[in-house]
Design a protein around this motif. Structure first.
Motif, PDB file in Angstrom:
ATOM      1  N   ARG A 146       0.867  -1.496  -0.123  1.00 12.77           N
ATOM      2  CA  ARG A 146       0.023  -0.247  -0.134  1.00 12.77           C
ATOM      3  C   ARG A 146       1.075   1.226  -0.410  1.00 12.77           C
ATOM      4  O   ARG A 146       0.000   2.355   0.310  1.00 12.77           O
ATOM      5  CB  ARG A 146      -0.658  -0.078   1.262  1.00 12.77           C
ATOM      6  N   GLU A 167       4.858  -1.452   2.994  1.00 14.71           N
ATOM      7  CA  GLU A 167       3.973  -1.269   3.742  1.00 14.71           C
ATOM      8  C   GLU A 167       2.917  -2.558   3.059  1.00 14.71           C
ATOM      9  O   GLU A 167       2.545  -2.026   2.497  1.00 14.71           O
ATOM     10  CB  GLU A 167       3.249  -0.114   4.347  1.00 14.71           C
ATOM     11  N   ALA A 181      -1.200  -4.477   4.173  1.00  9.95           N
ATOM     12  CA  ALA A 181      -2.210  -5.262   5.131  1.00  9.95           C
ATOM     13  C   ALA A 181      -2.420  -6.356   5.278  1.00  9.95           C
ATOM     14  O   ALA A 181      -2.025  -7.233   3.976  1.00  9.95           O
ATOM     15  CB  ALA A 181      -3.442  -4.160   4.490  1.00  9.95           C
ATOM     16  N   THR A 182      -2.270  -6.575   6.198  1.00 14.16           N
ATOM     17  CA  THR A 182      -3.078  -8.192   6.304  1.00 14.16           C
ATOM     18  C   THR A 182      -3.652  -8.386   6.865  1.00 14.16           C
ATOM     19  O   THR A 182      -4.260  -7.503   7.891  1.00 14.16           O
ATOM     20  CB  THR A 182      -0.968  -9.140   6.819  1.00 14.16           C
ATOM     21  N   LEU A 183      -4.219  -9.540   7.425  1.00 18.53           N
ATOM     22  CA  LEU A 183      -5.136 -10.480   8.537  1.00 18.53           C
ATOM     23  C   LEU A 183      -6.295  -9.604   7.693  1.00 18.53           C
ATOM     24  O   LEU A 183      -6.767  -8.533   8.671  1.00 18.53           O
ATOM     25  CB  LEU A 183      -5.064  -9.722   9.952  1.00 18.53           C
ATOM     26  N   GLY A 205      -6.702  -6.339   6.548  1.00 19.72           N
ATOM     27  CA  GLY A 205      -6.534  -5.213   6.984  1.00 19.72           C
ATOM     28  C   GLY A 205      -6.896  -4.854   8.305  1.00 19.72           C
ATOM     29  O   GLY A 205      -7.041  -3.670   8.178  1.00 19.72           O
ATOM     30  N   SER A 206      -6.400  -5.956   8.922  1.00 16.37           N
ATOM     31  CA  SER A 206      -6.742  -5.623  10.200  1.00 16.37           C
ATOM     32  C   SER A 206      -5.166  -4.614  10.919  1.00 16.37           C
ATOM     33  O   SER A 206      -5.335  -4.765  11.960  1.00 16.37           O
ATOM     34  CB  SER A 206      -6.909  -6.475  11.036  1.00 16.37           C
ATOM     35  N   VAL A 207      -4.205  -5.847   9.909  1.00 17.53           N
ATOM     36  CA  VAL A 207      -2.525  -5.368  10.959  1.00 17.53           C
ATOM     37  C   VAL A 207      -2.359  -4.123   9.237  1.00 17.53           C
ATOM     38  O   VAL A 207      -1.967  -5.727   8.390  1.00 17.53           O
ATOM     39  CB  VAL A 207      -2.052  -6.564  10.554  1.00 17.53           C
ATOM     40  N   ILE A 208      -1.123  -3.751   9.591  1.00 14.28           N
ATOM     41  CA  ILE A 208      -0.304  -3.119   8.579  1.00 14.28           C
ATOM     42  C   ILE A 208       1.289  -3.237   9.285  1.00 14.28           C
ATOM     43  O   ILE A 208       1.548  -3.264  10.665  1.00 14.28           O
ATOM     44  CB  ILE A 208      -0.583  -1.026   8.635  1.00 14.28           C
ATOM     45  N   THR A 209       1.968  -4.579   7.987  1.00 11.87           N
ATOM     46  CA  THR A 209       3.368  -4.566   8.740  1.00 11.87           C
ATOM     47  C   THR A 209       4.245  -4.021   7.764  1.00 11.87           C
ATOM     48  O   THR A 209       4.334  -3.853   6.661  1.00 11.87           O
ATOM     49  CB  THR A 209       3.433  -6.155   8.492  1.00 11.87           C
ATOM     50  N   THR A 210       5.196  -3.722   7.891  1.00 15.63           N
ATOM     51  CA  THR A 210       6.714  -3.059   7.250  1.00 15.63           C
ATOM     52  C   THR A 210       7.280  -4.583   6.882  1.00 15.63           C
ATOM     53  O   THR A 210       7.292  -5.080   8.479  1.00 15.63           O
ATOM     54  CB  THR A 210       7.054  -1.839   8.538  1.00 15.63           C
ATOM     55  N   ALA A 211       7.812  -4.670   5.796  1.00 14.49           N
ATOM     56  CA  ALA A 211       8.941  -5.615   5.556  1.00 14.49           C
ATOM     57  C   ALA A 211       9.793  -4.937   4.880  1.00 14.49           C
ATOM     58  O   ALA A 211       9.301  -4.014   4.178  1.00 14.49           O
ATOM     59  CB  ALA A 211       8.199  -6.672   4.754  1.00 14.49           C
ATOM     60  N   ARG A 212      11.156  -4.977   5.170  1.00 12.43           N
ATOM     61  CA  ARG A 212      12.793  -5.277   3.961  1.00 12.43           C
ATOM     62  C   ARG A 212      12.867  -6.509   3.861  1.00 12.43           C
ATOM     63  O   ARG A 212      12.791  -7.209   4.432  1.00 12.43           O
ATOM     64  CB  ARG A 212      13.038  -3.971   4.820  1.00 12.43           C
TER      65      ARG A 212
END
Ligand SMILES: Cc1cc2nc3c(=O)[nH]c(=O)nc-3n(C[C@H](O)[C@H](O)[C@H](O)COP(=O)(O)OP(=O)(O)OC[C@H]3O[C@@H](n4cnc5c(N)ncnc54)[C@H](O)[C@@H]3O)c2cc1C
Ligand SMILES: Nc1ncnc2c1ncn2[C@@H]1O[C@H](COP(=O)(O)O)[C@@H](O)[C@H]1O
Lengths: 329, 260
Positions: A118, A130, A132-134, A136-143
């Motif tokens: 997103r 970033e 949105a997972t689950l 849309g209930s959780v926003i995760t940041t990944a690298r």
């Protein structure tokens, strides 16, 4: 390795897809952060002459993978050759074709995969995204993990980047490096069947009026079409409506249909099942019209109108037409 | 003709899910199911077996020990045998790792068709099938609403922008199917009993001649943060008013947001 940001640019019938224009803008924005250039990996009919369109939206270079209408996956070997050791990230549209090519890059070059994202940014020379997972209930940041190969492969939903207007550059066009043999290029179109009526590409619509089982039949979509027209938008549907044969599958929204991100989504006679929701929850504004005050869509719509769609939809169309007429538009 | 169906075990659709302190999906106390879209792949394989086109159907799953339940459930629907790949080193696997492990297992099983769902409910990337195809250097036929096999060739019927195409490639292939192949069958009581006697093997990474080092730990990606989404304003409701009044209120709402 360079700091370039690559992106897949799909063309068909001589023109760039909207995703190509959006990703050109996004790649240019990220390239400004990384200190590199935005580089298009262009494929499909019209790709070879796409330098101006892509350049106007921010691409500095365009590598042409091929200029024919054939299955997108057959461009994978050329995409792999062009992306090898090239740049920080490859942006791919989160469409079936985009995912197929992204997957081929991940598998051929052992690359980290992200998305659908997103938002994305460059932090300390690394692409961070970033998601949105689950539901849309959780926003995760990944690298990428430490030491992971580059470029990162990043799936991007439609309408994540807004095409910048009025750019003037022309992308320098180059041929893709030699690709070598690969089984991925062996898919061919054995038969092609065209539908009678032309269908719009829902991923490109900024306003969508969607109908579900509550619409009751093919003819029940007529008032929805009028509302869509009054709003300058397109008509979409739930799987229940597509399964019933009321509307082509190309217009289905959801997990197994299109994932859309319009600025306005109006759902009429749609209950809001989770598989539908994942296809439209990133719409900026959501209006639901449903006669059941407890319909699940009422829990996540911005505006929930409880009532009969066959009364409300035509009344709304009329009201919008009236206001447009009096505002002198 | 030999088909291997890759199935993933996922938390039940819509169940309440969380992340653990080390930023992995918390699977405790959540019912686990066969990824719903993989049930369509199972159905497609079993239809080809029913028609006599496929001689054998094997299920392949990478997951924790409990994922053997998903394989038993698939075997209860039909098919011949199953392989579970489970290894402590695979905790936290991402799509690349998953593809790497499945590709190694498929090299060993050597099917004519490796059939997969179009996406997994939890990862939602739709990347594993194409990555597996690339790693094994076999063609990818994706998003089929039907899979047909004949004369050393596989074909999928796939939606195009305006109609549909049949896309073809020589065997062996990786193929994925959508929920349009037809509703998955239920397991009969007889099927459930029969499934208990069908062979289910468990392989570790060692059986695939892979080590944690080949897998870059377990992932090429890392989650660095999780947070709640931006607070949305509560849903506004319009109810118990006549349609013209409701229409005027909706139009006001749209005007305030510059949508008309
Ligand atoms: C693997 C899988 C994938 C799926 N993928 C998708 C997908 O991509 N997209 C998708 O949409 N679904 C998908 N589904 C199906 C999904 O679970 C729901 O069954 C479907 O979305 C329901 O469609 P609906 O809301 O139109 O129908 P229903 O759930 O039957 O809802 C109809 C609604 O219309 C309302 N209504 C009826 N008459 C009126 C009226 N006159 N005025 C106002 N309201 C009225 C009712 O109150 C009801 O809320 C999938 C399911 C599975 C298992
Ligand atoms: N752990 C796994 N075990 C077996 N098959 C898997 C696994 N993960 C993904 N797949 C297959 O790959 C498909 C697409 O998954 P994904 O790329 O995660 O969306 C799924 O529908 C499965 O068929």
């Amino acid at each position: 390795m360079s700091n370039d940001i690559l992106f897949l640019a799909e063309f068909s019938a001589g023109k760039p897809a909207r995703s190509a224009i959006e990703l050109a803008t996004g790649a240019a924005d990220l390239a400004a952060q990384s200190g590199g250039s935005a580089v298009a990996l262009a494929y499909g009919s019209g790709a070879a002459s796409g330098g101006a369109a892509l350049g106007a939206h921010g691409a500095a270079r365009a590598v042409v993978l091929g200029d024919e209408d054939r299955p997108a996956i057959t461009y994978a070997p050329a995409a792999v050759a062009a992306a090898r050791d090239a740049g920080l990230a490859v942006l791919a549209p989160a469409t079936p074709n985009g995912r197929d090519l992204a997957a081929a890059l991940v598998g051929s070059l052992d690359l980290p995969a992200f998305g659908p994202v997103r938002a994305a940014r460059v932090v300390d020379g690394v692409l961070e995204s970033e998601q949105a997972t689950l539901q849309g209930s959780v926003i995760t940041t990944a690298r990428p993990a430490d030491g992971a190969p580059t470029p990162s492969v990043v799936l991007v939903l439609a309408n994540t980047f807004t095409p910048a207007e009025g750019g003037s550059g022309t992308a320098e066009v180059a041929q893709a490096p030699d690709a070598g043999e690969s089984a991925l290029s062996r898919a061919t179109v054995a038969e092609s069947h065209e539908a009678d009526a032309k269908v719009v590409n829902l991923e490109e619509a900024t306003v969508i009026v969607a109908g579900g089982r509550g619409v009751g039949g093919e003819e029940g979509f007529a008032p929805l079409r009028e509302l869509a027209e009054a709003l300058g938008g397109a008509v979409g549907a739930s799987r229940a409506a597509a399964d019933a044969g009321w509307i082509p599958y190309q217009l289905q929204i959801g997990q197994t249909g299109k994932v859309v991100k319009p600025s306005l989504y109006v759902g009429a006679g749609i209950s809001g099942a989770i598989q539908h929701r994942v296809g439209m929850q990133t719409a900026e504004h959501v209006i639901a019209i449903n006669r059941d005050p407890d319909a699940p869509i009422g829990e996540f719509a911005d505006l929930f109108v409880v009532g009969d769609l066959f009364e409300i939809v035509p009344a709304l169309t009329e009201e919008i037409r009236r206001r447009k007429a009096t505002s002198g538009g | 003709m030999k088909i291997v169906v890759c199935i993933k075990q996922v938390p039940a659709t819509g169940a309440d899910k969380r992340y653990t302190a080390d930023l992995r999906l918390d699977r405790t106390g959540v019912e686990a199911i066969i990824n719903p879209l993989d049930e369509y792949a199972i159905e497609q394989a079993l239809r080809l077996a029913d028609a006599g086109t496929a001689d054998s159907v094997t299920y392949l799953c990478m997951g924790p020990d409990q994922a053997s339940e998903a394989l038993r459930r698939a075997l209860a629907m039909g098919g011949d045998d199953a392989v579970l790949i489970t290894d402590a080193a695979l905790a936290g696997a991402d799509e690349w790792t998953t593809a790497k492990v499945l590709a190694a297992a498929l090299d060993k099983l050597a099917p004519d068709v490796a059939l997969m769902g179009m996406a997994s409910d939890d990862a939602r990337g739709s990347l594993v099938p194409g990555a597996v195809a690339a790693m094994r250097d076999v063609p990818l036929l994706s998003y089929g609403s039907e899979l047909a096999l004949a004369d050393g060739e596989a074909r999928v019927r796939r939606l195009s922008a305006t109609g549909f195409d049949w896309i073809a490639a020589p065997l062996p292939v990786v193929a994925t199917v959508t929920d349009q192949v037809g509703e998955p069958r239920y397991a009969s009581l007889k099927g459930i009993m029969a499934a208990k006697r069908k062979p289910l093997e468990t392989w570790s990474l060692g059986d695939l001649e892979l080590s944690a080092d080949d897998l870059h730990g377990a992932a090429l990606t890392t989650v660095t943060d999780t947070r709640a989404p931006e607070e949305k304003p509560p849903t506004e409701r319009i109810e118990n008013v006549p349609a013209p009044e409701a229409a005027a209120k909706i139009a006001d709402w749209l005007e305030q947001r510059k949508l008309i």
